[in-house]
Design a protein around this motif. Structure first.
Motif, PDB file in Angstrom:
ATOM      1  N   UNK A  33       0.817  -1.210   0.000  1.00  0.00           N
ATOM      2  CA  UNK A  33       0.000   0.000   0.000  1.00  0.00           C
ATOM      3  C   UNK A  33       0.850   1.259   0.000  1.00  0.00           C
ATOM      4  N   UNK A  34       1.987   1.233   0.732  1.00  0.00           N
ATOM      5  CA  UNK A  34       2.902   2.371   0.735  1.00  0.00           C
ATOM      6  C   UNK A  34       3.472   2.611  -0.668  1.00  0.00           C
ATOM      7  N   UNK A  35       3.759   1.512  -1.373  1.00  0.00           N
ATOM      8  CA  UNK A  35       4.316   1.629  -2.727  1.00  0.00           C
ATOM      9  C   UNK A  35       3.294   2.249  -3.665  1.00  0.00           C
ATOM     10  N   UNK A  36       2.022   1.859  -3.530  1.00  0.00           N
ATOM     11  CA  UNK A  36       0.969   2.477  -4.343  1.00  0.00           C
ATOM     12  C   UNK A  36       0.912   3.978  -4.086  1.00  0.00           C
ATOM     13  N   UNK A  37       1.057   4.384  -2.821  1.00  0.00           N
ATOM     14  CA  UNK A  37       1.068   5.811  -2.508  1.00  0.00           C
ATOM     15  C   UNK A  37       2.193   6.533  -3.207  1.00  0.00           C
ATOM     16  N   UNK A  38       3.370   5.904  -3.251  1.00  0.00           N
ATOM     17  CA  UNK A  38       4.512   6.503  -3.945  1.00  0.00           C
ATOM     18  C   UNK A  38       4.256   6.592  -5.443  1.00  0.00           C
ATOM     19  N   UNK A  39       3.598   5.576  -6.000  1.00  0.00           N
ATOM     20  CA  UNK A  39       3.287   5.590  -7.433  1.00  0.00           C
ATOM     21  C   UNK A  39       2.335   6.731  -7.766  1.00  0.00           C
ATOM     22  N   UNK A 172       1.560   3.050  14.264  1.00  0.00           N
ATOM     23  CA  UNK A 172       2.717   3.733  14.854  1.00  0.00           C
ATOM     24  C   UNK A 172       3.536   4.420  13.775  1.00  0.00           C
ATOM     25  N   UNK A 173       3.770   3.714  12.673  1.00  0.00           N
ATOM     26  CA  UNK A 173       4.596   4.262  11.598  1.00  0.00           C
ATOM     27  C   UNK A 173       3.898   5.438  10.913  1.00  0.00           C
ATOM     28  N   UNK A 174       2.584   5.340  10.743  1.00  0.00           N
ATOM     29  CA  UNK A 174       1.848   6.469  10.171  1.00  0.00           C
ATOM     30  C   UNK A 174       1.982   7.700  11.068  1.00  0.00           C
ATOM     31  N   UNK A 175       1.976   7.468  12.380  1.00  0.00           N
ATOM     32  CA  UNK A 175       2.187   8.578  13.315  1.00  0.00           C
ATOM     33  C   UNK A 175       3.552   9.217  13.119  1.00  0.00           C
ATOM     34  N   UNK A 176       4.582   8.388  12.909  1.00  0.00           N
ATOM     35  CA  UNK A 176       5.938   8.908  12.652  1.00  0.00           C
ATOM     36  C   UNK A 176       5.962   9.718  11.364  1.00  0.00           C
ATOM     37  N   UNK A 177       5.288   9.183  10.336  1.00  0.00           N
ATOM     38  CA  UNK A 177       5.248   9.910   9.064  1.00  0.00           C
ATOM     39  C   UNK A 177       4.522  11.252   9.209  1.00  0.00           C
ATOM     40  N   UNK A 178       3.455  11.266  10.022  1.00  0.00           N
ATOM     41  CA  UNK A 178       2.719  12.508  10.235  1.00  0.00           C
ATOM     42  C   UNK A 178       3.607  13.572  10.889  1.00  0.00           C
ATOM     43  N   UNK A 241     -11.413  -4.229   1.958  1.00  0.00           N
ATOM     44  CA  UNK A 241     -10.287  -3.949   1.079  1.00  0.00           C
ATOM     45  C   UNK A 241      -9.935  -2.477   0.995  1.00  0.00           C
ATOM     46  N   UNK A 242     -10.963  -1.610   0.941  1.00  0.00           N
ATOM     47  CA  UNK A 242     -10.730  -0.189   0.687  1.00  0.00           C
ATOM     48  C   UNK A 242     -10.101   0.546   1.869  1.00  0.00           C
ATOM     49  N   UNK A 243     -10.546   0.258   3.085  1.00  0.00           N
ATOM     50  CA  UNK A 243     -10.076   1.014   4.253  1.00  0.00           C
ATOM     51  C   UNK A 243      -8.572   0.881   4.479  1.00  0.00           C
ATOM     52  N   UNK A 244      -8.037  -0.347   4.613  1.00  0.00           N
ATOM     53  CA  UNK A 244      -6.586  -0.435   4.852  1.00  0.00           C
ATOM     54  C   UNK A 244      -5.768   0.070   3.677  1.00  0.00           C
ATOM     55  N   UNK A 245      -6.274  -0.160   2.453  1.00  0.00           N
ATOM     56  CA  UNK A 245      -5.529   0.282   1.272  1.00  0.00           C
ATOM     57  C   UNK A 245      -5.408   1.800   1.247  1.00  0.00           C
ATOM     58  N   UNK A 246      -6.517   2.507   1.530  1.00  0.00           N
ATOM     59  CA  UNK A 246      -6.468   3.971   1.510  1.00  0.00           C
ATOM     60  C   UNK A 246      -5.528   4.504   2.584  1.00  0.00           C
ATOM     61  N   UNK A 247      -5.613   3.945   3.791  1.00  0.00           N
ATOM     62  CA  UNK A 247      -4.759   4.407   4.891  1.00  0.00           C
ATOM     63  C   UNK A 247      -3.281   4.218   4.537  1.00  0.00           C
ATOM     64  N   UNK A 248      -2.933   3.058   3.988  1.00  0.00           N
ATOM     65  CA  UNK A 248      -1.539   2.784   3.638  1.00  0.00           C
ATOM     66  C   UNK A 248      -1.073   3.664   2.480  1.00  0.00           C
TER      67      UNK A 248
END
Length: 456
Positions: A33-39, A172-178, A241-248
């Protein structure tokens, strides 16, 4: 070995809405999901445009939700249902492409796991080279194949714990990114083009998520517990499927503000690891690598179901051998010959996205126009008298070919891939739209022909 009955036996229908939700949640909470965000960011979009593309792309899971609901209604898995729209023999072509899609995703997960292990090798100061990549590939690929021998109940328990741990660590990691995100720079990013930027970003996410998973949706919906409300199956699949994908994906967008090279690197996981505290990175990547294995088993299950629907019935061990050879060969090419993970990944999503977008558009269009009162079991039997449903087959061919004509990438250059269609994945949308038009025309022609015959 004969094919199993068309309909799932009542005693095997044990999945509750919560189990369906968990199945799709677990399958989409992976690190990809993180990779999709980068794309998405690579399409040069503003921060808000990137989040919008991530949201709409994640909502492509409305399609698997719909397919799962049909599977529940009929008690039939995806590509047995699809026989009605294409005919028993005509259905084998998109069925085979769907199998390639599952095998491709297996290979992607093996590549991902290998890159994760290579990144972790750096913690113990092991030099990254072809030897260490080979060792990581053998370790992870071997674990995937060995896990295929475990019982589903054991795998379910493993997946449950890994998903909980992975989910907590992700928060936790999303918090670090924020905290670490360069918010001022992110909010000042210039807006990209809505047609050549936002739409292609949405299409590449949809191709890799909702459209790809639609081919497996009824494989799970058909096992929904009797008495389950269709709406519950629909929303459990869609939101699972949609919720975790969007968050990541949102996390991937934020990470791109910290590590701008994420969208262009050949090793996105190494870049992600560098952005995290070393102690957390080790734990997170270990759990992520372990969490990929049960996801691979989900793909192996659907791949084997697809082979059986085509007419190739093999034992579990033979299936593991066939798929094992393929999912090791593809990572060898990507990791040792091509060397560019994201570029190869986008090409893979683009090609199969076009084929599957046209397939699912025709499948659902046929369902709406011709199967309102349910599917005739005779049309889904392997010995059905309708070997070729030419309306569906011709519609799929026209739509798929048209999609390719408007597509270009590193290995293909469509003659009409100019202007707004240049260097993007809009061919996926073109394929779906043309498929809808074609199946409507086919239905109208079929209806006119039947009316003429009745008058005669």
């Amino acid at each position: 070995m004969n094919e199993q009955p068309v309909k799932v036996p009542e005693q095997e229908k044990t999945l509750t809405p919560s189990k369906l939700f968990y199945n799709w949640f677990a399958a989409n909470i992976g690190i990809m999901g993180f990779v999709f965000g980068a794309m998405i960011v690579s399409y040069h979009l503003s921060f808000l445009q990137s989040l919008l593309a991530a949201l709409i792309g994640a909502l492509s899971f409305l399609v698997p939700g719909w397919v799962a609901m049909l599977g529940q209604r009929e008690g039939v898995t995806t590509f047995k249902l699809s026989r009605a729209a294409y005919g028993t023999h005509g259905n084998k072509i998109p069925n085979a492409i769907a199998w390639l899609n599952m095998v491709g995703w297996l290979a992607v997960n093996v590549i991902t796991g290998t890159l994760l292990l290579v990144s972790l090798f750096g913690v113990i100061h092991v030099v990254k080279n072809d030897v260490t990549r080979g060792i990581a590939l053998v370790i992870f690929g071997g674990l995937v194949l060995l896990s295929g021998l475990l019982k589903e109940a054991t795998l379910a328990k493993i997946q449950t714990w890994l998903s909980y741990i992975f989910g907590i660590l992700t928060i936790v990691i999303l918090g670090i990114f924020l905290v670490k995100a360069h918010w001022s720079a992110a909010l000042k990013l210039p807006a990209g083009h809505w047609i050549t930027g936002v739409l292609p970003a949405i299409s590449i996410v949809a191709a890799g998520s909702g459209i790809s998973w639609s081919m497996a949706a009824a494989d799970w919906g058909a096992y929904a517990k009797p008495g389950t409300k269709p709406a519950a199956t629909f929303w459990s699949t869609t939101m699972g499927g949609a919720v975790p994908l969007f968050v990541l994906m949102a996390g991937g967008v934020l990470l791109s503000t910290i590590e701008p090279t994420l969208a262009t690197t050949g090793d996105p996981f190494g870049v992600m690891y560098a952005a995290l505290p070393s102690w957390l990175g080790v734990i997170y990547f270990l759990v992520a690598a372990g969490g990929l294995i049960p996801q691979c088993i989900i793909s192996l299950r659907s791949a084997r179901i697809n082979l059986a629907t085509i007419g190739i019935n093999v034992s579990q061990r033979t299936s593991l051998l066939i798929h094992g050879v393929i999912i090791i060969a593809i990572p060898i090419y990507v990791l040792f010959i091509s060397g560019n993970f994201l570029s190869n990944f986008e090409i893979f999503l683009n090609f199969l996205g076009i084929c599957l977008a046209s397939w699912v558009a025709i499948f659902l269009g046929d369902s709406v126009m011709s199967r309102k009162n349910g599917y005739a079991v005779s049309l889904m039997q392997p010995d059905s008298p309708v070997h070729y449903n030419w309306g569906g087959i011709i519609s799929w061919i026209i739509a798929t070919v048209t999609g390719f004509l408007f597509t270009n990438n590193a290995v293909w250059n469509g003659p009409f891939a100019h202007d707004i269609f240049r260097d993007n994945s809009l061919g996926v949308f073109v394929s779906a739209i043309v498929a809808i038009v074609c199946i409507i025309v086919s239905h109208l022609i079929s209806g006119t022909t039947k009316s003429s015959e009745e008058v005669a």
